[in-house]
Design an enzyme around this catalytic site. Structure first.
Site, PDB file in Angstrom:
ATOM      1  N   GLY A 326       0.759  -1.161  -0.042  1.00 13.55           N
ATOM      2  CA  GLY A 326       0.158   0.024   0.024  1.00 13.55           C
ATOM      3  C   GLY A 326       0.786   1.334   0.105  1.00 13.55           C
ATOM      4  N   SER A 327       0.451   2.393   0.799  1.00 21.78           N
ATOM      5  CA  SER A 327       1.174   3.689   0.501  1.00 21.78           C
ATOM      6  C   SER A 327       2.349   3.442   1.145  1.00 21.78           C
ATOM      7  CB  SER A 327       0.339   4.547   1.292  1.00 21.78           C
ATOM      8  OG  SER A 327      -1.046   4.833   0.550  1.00 21.78           O
ATOM      9  N   THR A 328       2.749   2.567   2.040  1.00 20.77           N
ATOM     10  CA  THR A 328       4.243   2.548   2.698  1.00 20.77           C
ATOM     11  C   THR A 328       5.188   2.297   1.263  1.00 20.77           C
ATOM     12  OG1 THR A 328       4.046   0.057   2.991  1.00 20.77           O
ATOM     13  CG2 THR A 328       3.438   1.508   4.821  1.00 20.77           C
ATOM     14  N   PHE A 329       4.770   1.975   0.138  1.00 25.96           N
ATOM     15  CA  PHE A 329       5.629   1.733  -0.948  1.00 25.96           C
ATOM     16  C   PHE A 329       5.786   3.065  -1.647  1.00 25.96           C
ATOM     17  CE2 PHE A 329       6.392   0.351  -5.587  1.00 25.96           C
ATOM     18  CZ  PHE A 329       7.390  -0.650  -5.071  1.00 25.96           C
ATOM     19  N   LYS A 330       5.192   4.078  -1.398  1.00 22.85           N
ATOM     20  CA  LYS A 330       5.270   5.541  -1.998  1.00 22.85           C
ATOM     21  C   LYS A 330       6.630   6.100  -1.853  1.00 22.85           C
ATOM     22  CE  LYS A 330       0.449   6.916  -1.902  1.00 22.85           C
ATOM     23  NZ  LYS A 330      -0.696   7.452  -1.024  1.00 22.85           N
TER      24      LYS A 330
END
Lengths: 648, 379
Positions: A326-330
């Site tokens: 999820g957004s932790t990949f951003k």
């Protein structure tokens, strides 16, 4: 009858002749016997002497003491404790049934054990000892010892068995041992003869299994003289085995205990990485199980309870579980773009709440859109459209390569079971595995950690540590083997532009410390302890256009297994990172809500090396936190008492 | 009046007879028995019980029997030969009907104080009867078919009874000893050639009959022969005796492991270590030297017997002495061949050494005959 003497003389001479002839024959035969004796006893003596030794001497292996496992402070995680068993020699017992009956009056013998013993008795020779009861406590064995005179053929015996004093808290780290199965033997080409020792235990899962080579030690042996029936006459000599190596893990038992307790009954995982050394300070997967159950041989009922639990207590979610990050990949997407020089200073992207890519509409989590978004805001508020736009510019291959550099999509070599490599896909991967061309839409999905991308909590923690330090931190689980310090996982520089790293870290700082950041509610306010973080909420289902039109159902109205995964990654202190943490709460809903508080609590616990002062928490939280701390402390004391009573 | 009776007056009388005992022979017998006590003490793990002590008592009893037999004039024994033979046959028949079953074969009659093995007695009484028969038979008739047939029947009848027990070892001994006496008595060698030819035929028949309806030997006897021919076939099963025996024997080496140090017999690898296989214990503990010593003692006994026989002045004395010597020789030759893997395991004890009452008593009584022949020789 009268005979003339001449005739008699003749007969007598004939007799003498024949007597001498026979005597000569006998002498000749005796000579043959002597020759045969010489052949056997002189010419072939060496060969027969060897055969005689083989006849006489039997070698019995002695099980070595298994290496013990400690936490970084020397607290025992796996030890060898004396276990008592009752041995029966049927020959000495006389009336076996009577002895068993007497014994059952003293201690409880499970009927299946008695049945097994009876079969063994009928199958074995009467002087071979059989185990009547195993894993007895001191009280039972004392009863038997006191009544020994009334129990002929019964001997109490002490052996070593594995004990995991930390029980559930380290089940996933240490794993467990169990008796050698036929399956274990079939897997080995040339099994160590030691494995044939009855009731020998080997590592089955986790660290115990992965470091079996070092933990097992080498067998000792005793040479015993046996007679033709196999009865032991006496011991000739004995060579003790080499005990297995003692292992010290990097895990801090206090932190691990706290983390497990903090996770409670959630289906969740937490990994705490030391940013200086790569040490895994805590690596918790919840719910857990008691590994001691497996050492004794778990009952079918207990086992099915574990396997049928939807929260999968047997799975080590920290390294085995892979989730869309999820957004932790951003951070990965943005780092890839920054390193390519695709983001100019102050450059913004317009977020109207969605982005149209090749005819398909990709939504931002905020339907109304974020308006003009710069890098910092994009992380802080986790704007999706910003990353869609960025990813299309960078391309999936660059993103995938950056993910690998930051520790995603590659397998970290840890001595734990089933360490997953996750997935950081690229064009080549899709055409190879799926036989399809990579689509722009795939890139768009990947940019926010959805789609094909999968990462384990361990990988996310490593990623965070690498972002926080700019070094290629490698996770380390073994601190020392037999007192020999193992190489640190500090790693080399990743050769990332320091300015770019700083920009990403500032963004993460804002997530946690800016009033509008997604992690603001779970911030640390103690100066010098502030964190940088990033929340993530990963979908486990596709939201169709129709659904979206009807209004997206909120997580709490969904069945548990269809809710979003909640993730949070963070590092602290911001200025001089000490720990990097990743948290995933399976189907926990929003990352900022479900995962971030856990990350913060564990971070404070780690930073303060114990219960943190309430002043580290934002004012509004303190009363709630105080209650939580008190509850966890009560639970801790209760468990400590349980452990003590177990050991007694 | 025979030659012997004619000179009866010149034989020693009363207690003077003791002086005329064959003392070297007596000493030899005692030393062989001494070796037996030593070994029985050792195989019992350094204990007089359960074997050495009873064996010693039986030896004393046997020696007394020998002396008594020796004191009685040899012609008395010749005269009662036929009676002794008949008693033995009756006892053998009794075994057939009232025998105690032991070791899978009916061999004993329980007399209360000891178990009597009539087949042991038979070995001596058949020799006595044959000797008496040829003493009575004029030498020129000894090769005539009818007069050959009679002793052959005397031998074969008890042999048949013993074979029925079944006791192959004793049957062979009976036939060989009987044949030996007939040979010494001057029966024409052509008969023996014929018998040997027939024996070869029988052996062939025995092997040919295997597995058919008219199988001549018991299955276990065939197995013993098989494993004798190739013990490695089944080292833990039927070949076990021979293999273990050879291991124990061979591991003794030149001078042995030392008294009471034999591991193979001590640890029960040796079967029947106190009876038929006692020689292996001796050979293991005293090595080649010990084995040769015992063999030499045996040979000396034979030599003294032959000397006594050659010096004797009547056919009965000569024949009975040589018959006893042949029987004795067959005992130790078959036993040693057996334990050294030269012959099938047929169950023949080592004379005077193996544990066993009947054999010891009967053998010493037989040597009493030899002594009597020596004492009552006209001088």
């Amino acid at each position: 009858m009268k005979r003339n003497s001449q005739e008699l003389e003749g007969a007598h001479r004939k007799l003498s002749r024949r007597a001498l002839l026979l005597g000569g024959l006998q002498l000749g035969f005796a000579g043959a016997l002597a020759a045969r004796m010489r052949y056997l006893q002189v010419d072939q003596a060496d060969q027969f002497r060897l055969l005689a030794e083989e006849n006489r001497i039997n070698i019995r292996l002695l099980a070595p003491a298994r290496g013990e496992i400690f936490d970084r402070n020397g607290l025992s995680l796996a030890q060898n404790s004396p276990s008592y068993r009752i041995i029966l020699v049927p020959e000495d017992a006389g009336d076996v049934e009577q002895v068993i009956a007497k014994l059952s009056q003293l201690i409880t013998l499970p009927p299946e054990d008695i049945e097994r013993a009876r079969t063994e008795i009928s199958r074995n020779r009467p002087f071979l000892p059989i185990t009547l009861a195993d894993q007895l406590n001191w009280e039972d064995i004392s009863k038997v010892a006191v009544n020994a005179p009334a129990l002929p053929g019964i001997t109490p015996e002490v052996g070593l068995t594995r004990l995991y004093p930390q029980k559930d808290d380290f089940a996933h780290v240490v794993g467990y041992v169990g008796p050698v199965s036929d399956y274990d033997l079939s897997k080995l080409e040339a099994p160590d003869p030691i494995l044939r020792i009855p009731r020998f235990q080997i590592g089955k899962v986790g660290f115990e299994a992965k470091r079996e080579d070092k933990l097992r030690g080498t067998a000792g042996a005793k040479r015993i003289e046996v007679n033709a029936g196999g009865r032991v006459m006496r011991e000739l000599d004995r060579r003790e085995g080499e005990p297995g190596a003692d292992m010290q893990l990097t895990v801090d038992a206090d932190l691990q205990n706290y983390t497990q307790a903090r996770l409670g009954t959630e289906s969740a995982a937490v990994v705490v990485v030391d940013c200086d050394t790569g040490d895994l300070r805590a690596i918790a997967s919840a719910p857990s199980f008691d590994p001691n159950l497996f050492v004794r041989g778990i009952s079918v009922a207990d086992y099915s309870l574990l396997t049928e639990d939807p929260y999968r207590p047997l799975a080590n979610k920290t390294v085995q579980g892979t989730y869309p990050p999820g957004s932790t990949f951003k951070m990965v997407t943005v780092m890839a773009a920054l390193e390519e020089g695709l983001i100019g200073p102050g450059e913004t992207v317009w977020c109207p709440g969605h982005l149209e890519v090749s005819g398909r509409r990709f939504h931002c989590w905020k339907r109304a859109g974020h308006g003009h978004v710069d890098l910092n805001t994009s992380l802080k508020q986790s704007c999706d459209v910003y990353y869609y736009d960025l990813a299309i510019k960078v391309g999936i291959d660059k993103i995938s390569a950056m993910a690998n550099r930051l520790g995603l999509g590659i397998r970290h070599d840890l001595p734990m079971s089933a360490v997953a490599s996750g997935l950081a896909p690229n064009r080549e991967w899709k055409s190879r595995v799926r036989g399809q061309d990579w689509l722009v839409g795939d890139t768009v999905n990947a940019s926010i950690g959805q789609g094909f991308i999968l990462a384990s909590p361990l990988q996310l923690a490593v990623m965070t540590a690498r972002l926080a330090t700019g070094r290629s931190i490698a996770p380390r689980l073994i601190k020392s083997i037999d007192g020999v310090e193992q190489p640190s996982g500090a790693g080399e520089s990743l050769d990332l532009n320091e300015n770019n790293l700083r920009m990403v870290r500032r963004g993460m700082y804002s997530v946690s410390n800016d009033r509008r950041g997604t992690g603001y509610r779970s911030r640390i306010i103690a100066e010098g302890m502030r964190m940088g973080g990033k929340s993530g909420t990963s979908q486990v289902r596709n939201i169709t256009a129709a659904e979206r039109a009807a209004g997206v159902i909120s997580n709490k109205d969904l069945p548990w297994e269809r809710r979003d995964h909640a993730l949070y990654v963070c590092f602290a202190p911001f200025d001089k990172p000490k720990y990097a943490i990743s948290v995933i709460v399976e189907h926990g809903g929003g990352g900022s809500k479900a995962a971030a508080p856990i990350a913060r609590d564990v971070m404070l616990q780690a930073l303060y090396d114990g219960t943190p002062p309430l002043e580290a928490y934002p004012k509004g939280d303190r009363s709630r936190i105080k209650a939580q701390q008190e509850r966890l402390e009560r639970e801790r004391i209760k468990r400590a008492q349980n452990q003590d009573s177990d050991r007694a | 009046m025979s030659y012997l009776e004619y000179h009866a007056k010149s034989t020693p009388r009363g207690l003077r007879k003791i002086l005329y005992l064959n003392w070297p022979l007596t000493l030899l017998l005692a030393s062989v028995a001494g070796v037996g006590f030593l070994m029985l003490y050792s195989v019992a793990g350094g204990s007089f019980s359960p074997w050495a002590e009873p064996q010693f008592k039986r030896f004393l009893l046997g020696m007394s029997v020998m002396l008594v037999v020796a004191m009685v004039p040899i012609w008395f024994w010749r005269n009662i030969s036929i009676l002794a033979y008949l008693i033995s046959v009756v006892l053998l028949l009794a075994v057939e009907f009232f025998g105690t079953v032991g070791m899978g074969a009916q061999r004993w009659i329980d007399l209360g104080f000891m178990r009597l093995q009539p087949s042991e007695l038979m070995k001596i009484t058949s020799v006595m009867l044959l000797a008496a028969y040829y003493d009575w038979l004029p030498p020129e008739r000894s090769s005539r078919p009818l007069w050959v047939l009679l002793p052959v029947l005397m031998i074969l009848f008890p042999t048949f009874l013993v074979l029925r027990q079944p006791d192959l070892g004793t049957s062979i001994l009976l036939m060989a000893a009987g044949g030996g006496v007939m040979f010494l008595a001057g029966v024409h060698w052509a008969y023996f050639a014929a018998v040997i030819a027939a024996a070869v035929g029988v052996v062939t028949a025995v092997f040919q009959s295997r597995g058919s309806d008219w199988q001549l030997l018991k299955d276990y006897q065939y197995r013993r022969i098989d494993t004798f021919l190739d013990p490695s076939q089944d080292p833990l099963g039927a070949g076990y005796h021979i293999t273990q025996s050879k291991i124990a024997l061979g591991s003794g080496g030149w001078s042995g492991r030392g008294y009471m140090q034999g591991t193979q017999s001590r640890l029960n690898f040796l079967p029947e270590k106190h009876t038929d296989f006692i020689f292996t214990t001796l050979a293991e503990e005293f090595g080649f030297i010990g084995g040769i010593t015992l063999l030499s003692l045996y040979i000396l006994i034979i030599v003294f017997c032959v000397a006594t026989a050659l010096a004797a002045r009547d056919r009965f004395s000569s024949l009975v002495t040589l018959g006893v010597a042949i029987t004795f020789f067959l005992f130790f030759a078959v036993n040693m061949s057996m334990v050294m893997g030269l012959a099938p395991v047929v169950g023949v004890p080592l004379p005077l050494v193996s544990y066993g009452g009947s054999a010891m008593l009967v053998l010493l009584a037989a040597f009493g005959l030899v002594q009597s022949a020596n004492i009552h020789r006209p001088r």
